[in-house]
Scaffold this motif. Structure first.
Motif, mmCIF file in Angstrom:
data_model
loop_
_atom_site.group_PDB
_atom_site.id
_atom_site.type_symbol
_atom_site.label_atom_id
_atom_site.label_comp_id
_atom_site.label_asym_id
_atom_site.label_seq_id
_atom_site.Cartn_x
_atom_site.Cartn_y
_atom_site.Cartn_z
ATOM 1 N N SER A 174 10.683 -2.186 1.544
ATOM 2 C CA SER A 174 10.414 -1.038 0.672
ATOM 3 C C SER A 174 9.964 -1.495 -0.706
ATOM 4 O O SER A 174 10.511 -2.458 -1.247
ATOM 5 N N TYR A 175 9.009 -0.774 -1.241
ATOM 6 C CA TYR A 175 8.442 -1.053 -2.556
ATOM 7 C C TYR A 175 8.548 0.212 -3.391
ATOM 8 O O TYR A 175 7.963 1.240 -3.055
ATOM 9 N N GLU A 176 9.324 0.151 -4.461
ATOM 10 C CA GLU A 176 9.491 1.293 -5.370
ATOM 11 C C GLU A 176 8.332 1.253 -6.370
ATOM 12 O O GLU A 176 8.172 0.274 -7.101
ATOM 13 N N ILE A 177 7.579 2.318 -6.428
ATOM 14 C CA ILE A 177 6.405 2.384 -7.298
ATOM 15 C C ILE A 177 6.832 2.908 -8.663
ATOM 16 O O ILE A 177 7.592 3.874 -8.746
ATOM 17 N N ILE A 193 1.219 -3.502 11.846
ATOM 18 C CA ILE A 193 2.213 -3.000 10.900
ATOM 19 C C ILE A 193 2.014 -1.502 10.697
ATOM 20 O O ILE A 193 0.943 -0.959 10.975
ATOM 21 N N GLU A 194 3.066 -0.869 10.215
ATOM 22 C CA GLU A 194 2.997 0.527 9.811
ATOM 23 C C GLU A 194 3.251 0.570 8.309
ATOM 24 O O GLU A 194 4.236 0.015 7.828
ATOM 25 N N VAL A 195 2.324 1.193 7.592
ATOM 26 C CA VAL A 195 2.446 1.351 6.140
ATOM 27 C C VAL A 195 2.640 2.835 5.866
ATOM 28 O O VAL A 195 1.812 3.657 6.267
ATOM 29 N N ALA A 196 3.741 3.171 5.207
ATOM 30 C CA ALA A 196 4.061 4.573 4.921
ATOM 31 C C ALA A 196 4.177 4.766 3.413
ATOM 32 O O ALA A 196 4.608 3.865 2.694
ATOM 33 N N ASN A 197 3.760 5.947 2.947
ATOM 34 C CA ASN A 197 3.920 6.270 1.522
ATOM 35 C C ASN A 197 4.150 7.761 1.356
ATOM 36 O O ASN A 197 3.896 8.551 2.262
ATOM 37 N N ASN A 198 4.631 8.134 0.178
ATOM 38 C CA ASN A 198 4.873 9.544 -0.150
ATOM 39 C C ASN A 198 4.207 9.896 -1.488
ATOM 40 O O ASN A 198 4.814 10.549 -2.325
ATOM 41 N N PHE A 199 2.971 9.481 -1.684
ATOM 42 C CA PHE A 199 2.304 9.653 -2.967
ATOM 43 C C PHE A 199 1.894 11.087 -3.287
ATOM 44 O O PHE A 199 1.784 11.449 -4.441
ATOM 45 N N SER A 215 6.593 1.801 2.248
ATOM 46 C CA SER A 215 7.423 1.018 3.160
ATOM 47 C C SER A 215 6.529 0.389 4.223
ATOM 48 O O SER A 215 5.514 0.969 4.616
ATOM 49 N N VAL A 216 6.913 -0.806 4.639
ATOM 50 C CA VAL A 216 6.140 -1.546 5.635
ATOM 51 C C VAL A 216 7.111 -2.072 6.684
ATOM 52 O O VAL A 216 8.167 -2.611 6.355
ATOM 53 N N ARG A 217 6.735 -1.898 7.940
ATOM 54 C CA ARG A 217 7.512 -2.468 9.036
ATOM 55 C C ARG A 217 6.542 -2.944 10.099
ATOM 56 O O ARG A 217 5.423 -2.430 10.205
ATOM 57 N N HIS A 218 6.965 -3.934 10.864
ATOM 58 C CA HIS A 218 6.083 -4.379 11.945
ATOM 59 C C HIS A 218 6.330 -3.512 13.164
ATOM 60 O O HIS A 218 7.431 -3.003 13.386
ATOM 61 N N ASP A 261 6.796 -13.370 3.927
ATOM 62 C CA ASP A 261 6.736 -12.365 2.862
ATOM 63 C C ASP A 261 5.625 -11.375 3.169
ATOM 64 O O ASP A 261 4.604 -11.739 3.741
ATOM 65 N N ILE A 262 5.843 -10.145 2.714
ATOM 66 C CA ILE A 262 4.820 -9.109 2.811
ATOM 67 C C ILE A 262 4.630 -8.542 1.410
ATOM 68 O O ILE A 262 5.595 -8.162 0.743
ATOM 69 N N GLY A 263 3.378 -8.492 0.973
ATOM 70 C CA GLY A 263 3.074 -7.992 -0.358
ATOM 71 C C GLY A 263 2.229 -6.743 -0.321
ATOM 72 O O GLY A 263 1.492 -6.495 0.627
ATOM 73 N N ILE A 264 2.374 -5.949 -1.358
ATOM 74 C CA ILE A 264 1.603 -4.725 -1.524
ATOM 75 C C ILE A 264 0.924 -4.779 -2.890
ATOM 76 O O ILE A 264 1.569 -5.086 -3.896
ATOM 77 N N LYS A 265 -0.357 -4.472 -2.899
ATOM 78 C CA LYS A 265 -1.102 -4.367 -4.146
ATOM 79 C C LYS A 265 -1.803 -3.015 -4.161
ATOM 80 O O LYS A 265 -2.480 -2.655 -3.184
ATOM 81 N N LEU A 266 -1.619 -2.251 -5.226
ATOM 82 C CA LEU A 266 -2.323 -0.977 -5.388
ATOM 83 C C LEU A 266 -3.477 -1.201 -6.351
ATOM 84 O O LEU A 266 -3.283 -1.632 -7.489
ATOM 85 N N ILE A 267 -4.675 -0.877 -5.893
ATOM 86 C CA ILE A 267 -5.884 -1.077 -6.670
ATOM 87 C C ILE A 267 -6.517 0.288 -6.932
ATOM 88 O O ILE A 267 -6.845 1.014 -5.998
ATOM 89 N N LYS A 268 -6.668 0.615 -8.195
ATOM 90 C CA LYS A 268 -7.253 1.908 -8.582
ATOM 91 C C LYS A 268 -8.758 1.837 -8.437
ATOM 92 O O LYS A 268 -9.396 0.904 -8.916
#
Length: 156
Positions: free
Chosen positions: A42-45, A73-79, A131-134, A146-153
């Motif tokens: 989980s990644y808190e934004i 992988i499954e990538v989930a968000n609540n943006f 959140s990311v899960r395999h 490790d699994i990383g997340i980068k948000l690019i505008k």
């Protein structure tokens, strides 16, 4: 001759610095014996993330003992709404057909970054999470570190 080289270097650095508009970047580590199927990363934004269109880049660090050429992988968000979760299933290719790792690395550790093709809009970053899960068949994936997340505008 030195002045021309200096100008070219400054020009190249200025282009490189404008290439990405990264607003968030974080890595989460998996267990030392691998990434277990039930382990969701989980990644808190930050709540002050700018509204607008974004793309996600996923980074995977793995060792040479990882036994597959890809990972699902499954990538989930609540943006868009903190109570609604949007999920995407994504296949990331880590090795070519001959089994050569595509990521960069040294000493048996590799990192492969992949841009996800779908853009998404951030309308509310308050309590936003990724959140990311395999979703591989194996219950444990040894070699995934490790699994990383980068948000690019991508828009204002």
């Amino acid at each position: 001759m030195k002045i021309n080289s200096y100008i070219i270097l400054l020009f190249t650095l200025s282009l490189a610095s404008c290439q990405y508009n990264t607003k968030y970047h974080s890595y989460c580590s998996t267990s030392t014996d691998g990434w277990h199927k039930g382990d969701t990363l989980s990644y808190e934004i930050p709540s002050n993330l700018e509204k607008g269109e974004y793309i996600i880049e996923v980074g995977i660090r793995h060792s040479g003992i990882y036994k597959y050429k890809n990972i699902w992988i499954e990538v989930a968000n609540n943006f868009t709404d903190s109570k609604k979760i949007k999920c995407d299933s994504i296949q990331l290719i880590l090795a070519d057909k001959e089994g050569n790792w595509l990521g960069k690395g040294i000493s048996g550790l590799y990192q492969k970054d992949s841009l996800l093709t779908k853009k998404f809009t951030v309308t509310n970053s308050n309590k936003a999470k990724i959140s990311v899960r395999h979703i591989m068949r194996d219950k444990n994936l040894p070699g995934i570190r490790d699994i990383g997340i980068k948000l690019i505008k991508v828009s204002n």
